[in-house]
Design a protein around this motif. Structure first.
Motif, PDB file in Angstrom:
ATOM      1  N   ALA A 133       0.816  -1.211   0.000  1.00  0.00           N
ATOM      2  CA  ALA A 133       0.000   0.000   0.000  1.00  0.00           C
ATOM      3  C   ALA A 133       0.849   1.260   0.000  1.00  0.00           C
ATOM      4  CB  ALA A 133      -0.922  -0.008   1.220  1.00  0.00           C
ATOM      5  N   ARG A 134       2.062   1.140   0.499  1.00  0.00           N
ATOM      6  CA  ARG A 134       2.962   2.301   0.492  1.00  0.00           C
ATOM      7  C   ARG A 134       3.556   2.547  -0.883  1.00  0.00           C
ATOM      8  NH1 ARG A 134       4.768  -0.537   5.499  1.00  0.00           N
ATOM      9  NH2 ARG A 134       3.689   0.557   7.168  1.00  0.00           N
ATOM     10  N   ASP A 184      13.869   0.619  -8.388  1.00  0.00           N
ATOM     11  CA  ASP A 184      13.266   1.431  -7.342  1.00  0.00           C
ATOM     12  C   ASP A 184      11.876   0.903  -7.059  1.00  0.00           C
ATOM     13  OD1 ASP A 184      12.514   3.296  -5.533  1.00  0.00           O
ATOM     14  OD2 ASP A 184      12.700   5.020  -6.862  1.00  0.00           O
ATOM     15  N   PRO A 189       8.410   3.846  -1.710  1.00  0.00           N
ATOM     16  CA  PRO A 189       7.237   4.724  -1.815  1.00  0.00           C
ATOM     17  C   PRO A 189       7.578   6.002  -2.580  1.00  0.00           C
ATOM     18  CG  PRO A 189       7.473   3.901   0.427  1.00  0.00           C
ATOM     19  CD  PRO A 189       8.714   3.496  -0.315  1.00  0.00           C
ATOM     20  N   SER A 190       6.624   6.473  -3.334  1.00  0.00           N
ATOM     21  CA  SER A 190       6.879   7.674  -4.124  1.00  0.00           C
ATOM     22  C   SER A 190       6.782   8.916  -3.250  1.00  0.00           C
ATOM     23  CB  SER A 190       5.867   7.771  -5.256  1.00  0.00           C
ATOM     24  OG  SER A 190       4.593   8.055  -4.726  1.00  0.00           O
ATOM     25  N   ALA A 191       7.365   9.982  -3.766  1.00  0.00           N
ATOM     26  CA  ALA A 191       7.309  11.243  -3.031  1.00  0.00           C
ATOM     27  C   ALA A 191       5.876  11.729  -2.912  1.00  0.00           C
ATOM     28  CB  ALA A 191       8.180  12.285  -3.740  1.00  0.00           C
ATOM     29  N   GLU A 192       5.079  11.472  -3.949  1.00  0.00           N
ATOM     30  CA  GLU A 192       3.690  11.931  -3.922  1.00  0.00           C
ATOM     31  C   GLU A 192       2.919  11.300  -2.770  1.00  0.00           C
ATOM     32  OE1 GLU A 192       5.365  11.560  -6.542  1.00  0.00           O
ATOM     33  OE2 GLU A 192       5.048  13.408  -7.651  1.00  0.00           O
ATOM     34  N   SER A 193       3.201  10.020  -2.540  1.00  0.00           N
ATOM     35  CA  SER A 193       2.467   9.342  -1.478  1.00  0.00           C
ATOM     36  C   SER A 193       2.846   9.882  -0.112  1.00  0.00           C
ATOM     37  CB  SER A 193       2.730   7.829  -1.535  1.00  0.00           C
ATOM     38  OG  SER A 193       4.095   7.557  -1.288  1.00  0.00           O
ATOM     39  N   ILE A 194       4.062  10.346   0.015  1.00  0.00           N
ATOM     40  CA  ILE A 194       4.512  10.912   1.288  1.00  0.00           C
ATOM     41  C   ILE A 194       4.036  12.356   1.454  1.00  0.00           C
ATOM     42  CG2 ILE A 194       6.599  11.636   2.541  1.00  0.00           C
ATOM     43  CD1 ILE A 194       7.945   9.145   1.431  1.00  0.00           C
ATOM     44  N   TRP A 213      12.583  13.623   0.014  1.00  0.00           N
ATOM     45  CA  TRP A 213      12.511  12.199  -0.329  1.00  0.00           C
ATOM     46  C   TRP A 213      12.771  11.997  -1.819  1.00  0.00           C
ATOM     47  CZ3 TRP A 213      12.091   7.976   2.739  1.00  0.00           C
ATOM     48  CH2 TRP A 213      11.704   6.771   2.165  1.00  0.00           C
ATOM     49  N   ALA A 214      12.216  12.875  -2.631  1.00  0.00           N
ATOM     50  CA  ALA A 214      12.365  12.751  -4.076  1.00  0.00           C
ATOM     51  C   ALA A 214      13.805  12.947  -4.522  1.00  0.00           C
ATOM     52  CB  ALA A 214      11.468  13.766  -4.786  1.00  0.00           C
ATOM     53  N   ARG A 235      16.239   5.515  -0.787  1.00  0.00           N
ATOM     54  CA  ARG A 235      14.813   5.500  -0.444  1.00  0.00           C
ATOM     55  C   ARG A 235      14.370   4.110  -0.020  1.00  0.00           C
ATOM     56  NH1 ARG A 235      13.997   9.123  -4.942  1.00  0.00           N
ATOM     57  NH2 ARG A 235      13.596   7.350  -6.285  1.00  0.00           N
ATOM     58  N   PHE A 270       9.404   2.619   7.626  1.00  0.00           N
ATOM     59  CA  PHE A 270       8.004   2.207   7.463  1.00  0.00           C
ATOM     60  C   PHE A 270       7.778   0.764   7.911  1.00  0.00           C
ATOM     61  CE2 PHE A 270       7.958   5.422   3.834  1.00  0.00           C
ATOM     62  CZ  PHE A 270       7.447   6.409   4.656  1.00  0.00           C
TER      63      PHE A 270
END
Lengths: 157, 518
Positions: free
Chosen positions: A22-23, A86, A89-94, A105-106, A113, A121
């Motif tokens: 889910a992450r 890679d 988790p994406s930067a968008e999700s964070i 993070w990006a 990462r 996590f």
């Protein structure tokens, strides 16, 4: 190992694996990919190391996420071959929770990462993260140190 | 000093804990409810996997699957692949290519298949690479475009290239019979007093919870051996002088300061080469001074590097087997790495011609191996393969007392930690990389016509299509390339490095068709 024994041992890991997924993918994809993880785990069950089933599942889940992203997006291999894998988790999700963190993070490397995500996590120890990533504990320790340092510096900016 | 370091360490740990907590608080799965998952998910997965296993794919089905996979692969890997107006046309072209390739391999029947490489969907480079692109395009957005190459190459054979085939040896990298003894030998030679011990995992090496190799704290050498992949050993000795000479303790910050050193003072280039030769002689590899590259940077760090040559090959033949040593500005050895595998000669195999190598460099199937190796000018000569067993004979007596031997490593007396770790290779039980299989990527169609599957979320994420540049290759050089087979075993195979003038381009395996199975 019989199916019942496998199920009894691995059912407890369903939730952490689902959260791992889910992450990294859309929530709507989690159940299918989770099934895929356990299908692969069943077919490769002889490879699991007693006591480290969960990190082993994380490793499989990492491949499953990578494959899922690959199915979703195709690129020419020449370009792709220049970059490491890679499945973090994406930067968008964070960004939903912490925009500044997402921006930092990006800017981390993919390996940084991935390592940081498993520790922060998934809550893995260095040895477990090493098993999940398929690299040495030494390498995880080094990556983690670099990732923390870099992230801290980025958050100062 | 110790108190300051301890204080700094606790502050740093505290900051790290806060950082991890902040990351954890941004958990992207926060809104996910795992209780909504099927309660029988695991059981269903087992049942499905068992069902699939009981209905093996027919031979015809496998061929069809392979063709579909090749089509998808070719489409993905050749951005300028000439497409017909319909999917069937593409399929026909690809099918001919597939069967044509198969026929060549069959006709060259004298070449036995030595090993089979992992398929593009079996876990390694292609799948992972694509996933990285996907993630990058999401995470980095338009910034990704700036990283992409603006062009790709179409190689053309120069008039001077040969059409003659040849033969070269192929080697496999096999585990050492006594990796513990191998590592202990190195430890003894370097003056590391702690005994080699087994790591936690069969192929993972050191547990570093109690040591921080890059925390600017000097001491605690780590000597490690890995039996995975090509097998290697490495030495790391954290040393202040590789970062700086002073530590500021203000506000818990650890900041290296410039060292007042005479740049390029220690070790001398000659001494560096001598130490290099002596160290790797302990591991069964012989080098000559002229084969070793030594460099010094502005901070006074000295590095020495060489690649092993192969006993059967004369002249420049890059082996992909790198050896290195690094010294800090005070002349202390701080890092080294070498090979910890046994090279086994698998015999001589037919190689393709230089002209054929050009066609291979343009073939997506062979681009899978990656041809972007780094070349060095100096090449060392490897000791005869038969002599490799001598490394198990124990430490080199007296070597460390010679004038050019590396200085004994000063171990911290206050907090002796684990030094040498070893991972048993006799009975590896570590988890192998799972062979994750993925479905062949379906070709997206629209009204029967092939369409570009590249998703374009918006203009910001639009990736440029590389321009194709024609490169005339005027000469090739033979080298050796490491290739992992489907089981993870590493092979050293002859490979052509393509050159146009002084510029190096792709590198492709040189073995005749059929030796590598796909």
């Amino acid at each position: 190992m019989t199916p019942d024994e496998f199920s009894a041992l691995y059912r407890q890991h369903q939730t952490p694996i689902a959260k791992f997924l889910a992450r990294r993918v859309e929530f709507s994809e989690v159940e299918d990919l989770c099934s895929e993880v356990f299908e692969i785990a069943w077919s490769k069950r002889v490879d699991a190391v007693a006591g480290f089933e969960l990190p082993w599942l994380y490793r499989i889940a990492g491949f499953v996420v990578a494959n899922a992203r690959r199915r979703a997006t195709t690129r020419n291999r020449f370009i792709a071959s220049l970059t490491p894998p890679d499945h973090s988790p994406s930067a968008e999700s964070i960004a939903v929770a912490d925009i500044a963190l997402a921006q930092a993070w990006a800017k981390l490397g993919a390996a940084e990462r991935a390592t940081l995500a498993l520790v922060a996590f998934e809550g893995l120890r260095v040895e477990e993260a090493a098993a999940a990533l398929g690299i040495s504990a030494n390498a995880v320790s080094i990556r983690l140190h670099r990732a923390r340092t870099k992230l801290a510096e980025l958050l100062k900016d | 000093m110790n108190e300051n370091n301890s204080h700094n360490g606790s502050l740093e740990n505290s900051a790290n804990d806060e950082l991890l907590a902040r990351v954890a608080a941004a958990d992207p799965s926060a809104g996910f409810d795992a209780s909504t998952l099927s309660a029988t998910l695991v059981d269903d997965a087992i049942a499905h996997a068992s069902s699939a296993a009981s209905t093996p794919q027919s031979a015809a089905g496998r061929v069809a699957s392979q063709i579909a996979s090749r089509i998808a692969e070719a489409y993905q890997t050749r951005p300028r692949f000439v497409l017909g107006s319909s999917l069937s046309a593409v399929a026909a072209v690809a099918a001919i290519a597939v069967f044509g390739s198969m026929s060549l391999g069959t006709l060259g029947g004298s070449q036995r298949t030595l090993f089979t490489v992992a398929g593009p969907n079996e876990g390694q480079a292609p799948a992972q690479s694509d996933s990285k692109i996907a993630a990058n395009s999401i995470a980095a957005g338009g910034g990704m475009a700036a990283m992409l190459p603006a062009f790709t190459y179409n190689y053309l054979a120069g008039s001077s290239l040969s059409s003659d085939t040849g033969s070269e040896h192929i080697y496999s990298l096999e585990p050492l019979a006594d990796p513990a003894g191998f590592l202990q030998n190195i430890a003894d030679y370097l003056g590391i007093t702690q005994k080699v011990h087994k790591g936690i995992y069969a192929d993972f090496t050191t547990a570093l919870d109690e040591t921080k190799p890059f925390d600017l704290t000097p001491g605690k050498p780590q000597l490690t051996l890995s039996t995975t992949g090509s097998g290697g050993w490495w030495l790391e000795i954290p040393n202040l002088n590789i970062y700086g000479c002073a530590i500021s303790s203000d506000a818990g910050k650890i900041e290296p300061q410039p060292c007042p050193v005479e740049v390029a003072s220690k070790p001398s280039i000659d001494d560096a080469k001598t130490q290099f030769i002596k160290l790797f002689a302990q591991t069964g590899f012989s080098f000559e001074a002229g084969d070793i590259q030594v460099s010094k940077n502005d901070a006074g760090i000295t590095s020495a590097y060489a690649q092993a040559n192969l006993a059967t090959r004369k002249g420049n033949a890059f082996s992909d087997l790198g050896f290195s040593m690094t010294w800090s500005s005070d002349g202390t050895l701080v890092a080294a790495n070498g090979l910890a595998s046994k090279l086994v000669d698998q015999g001589s195999f037919e190689t393709i011609s230089e002209v054929d190598a050009i066609a291979r460099a343009n073939d997506p199937k062979w681009q899978f191996f990656g041809g972007y190796g780094i070349l060095v000018d100096g090449v060392a000569k490897r000791a005869p393969v038969a002599g490799y067993g001598s490394i198990e004979g124990g430490a080199a007596a007296g070597s460390s007392s010679s004038a050019s031997a590396p200085a004994p490593i000063a171990l911290p007396t206050a907090t002796p930690g684990p030094v040498a770790s070893y991972v048993a290779g006799d009975a590896p039980t570590a988890m192998p990389i799972p062979e994750v299989t993925a479905e062949p990527v379906p070709l997206p169609t629209e009204g029967g016509a092939l369409v570009d599957p590249m998703p374009i979320p918006n203009e910001t994420f639009l990736l440029p299509t590389p321009e194709v540049k024609d490169i005339v290759i005027d000469h090739l050089e033979l080298s050796w390339m490491q290739i992992s087979d489907a089981k993870g075993k590493v092979w050293l195979v002859p490979a052509y490095q393509l050159f146009s003038g002084a510029n190096a381009y792709a590198r492709v395996p040189a073995m005749a068709d059929g030796i590598i199975g796909f």
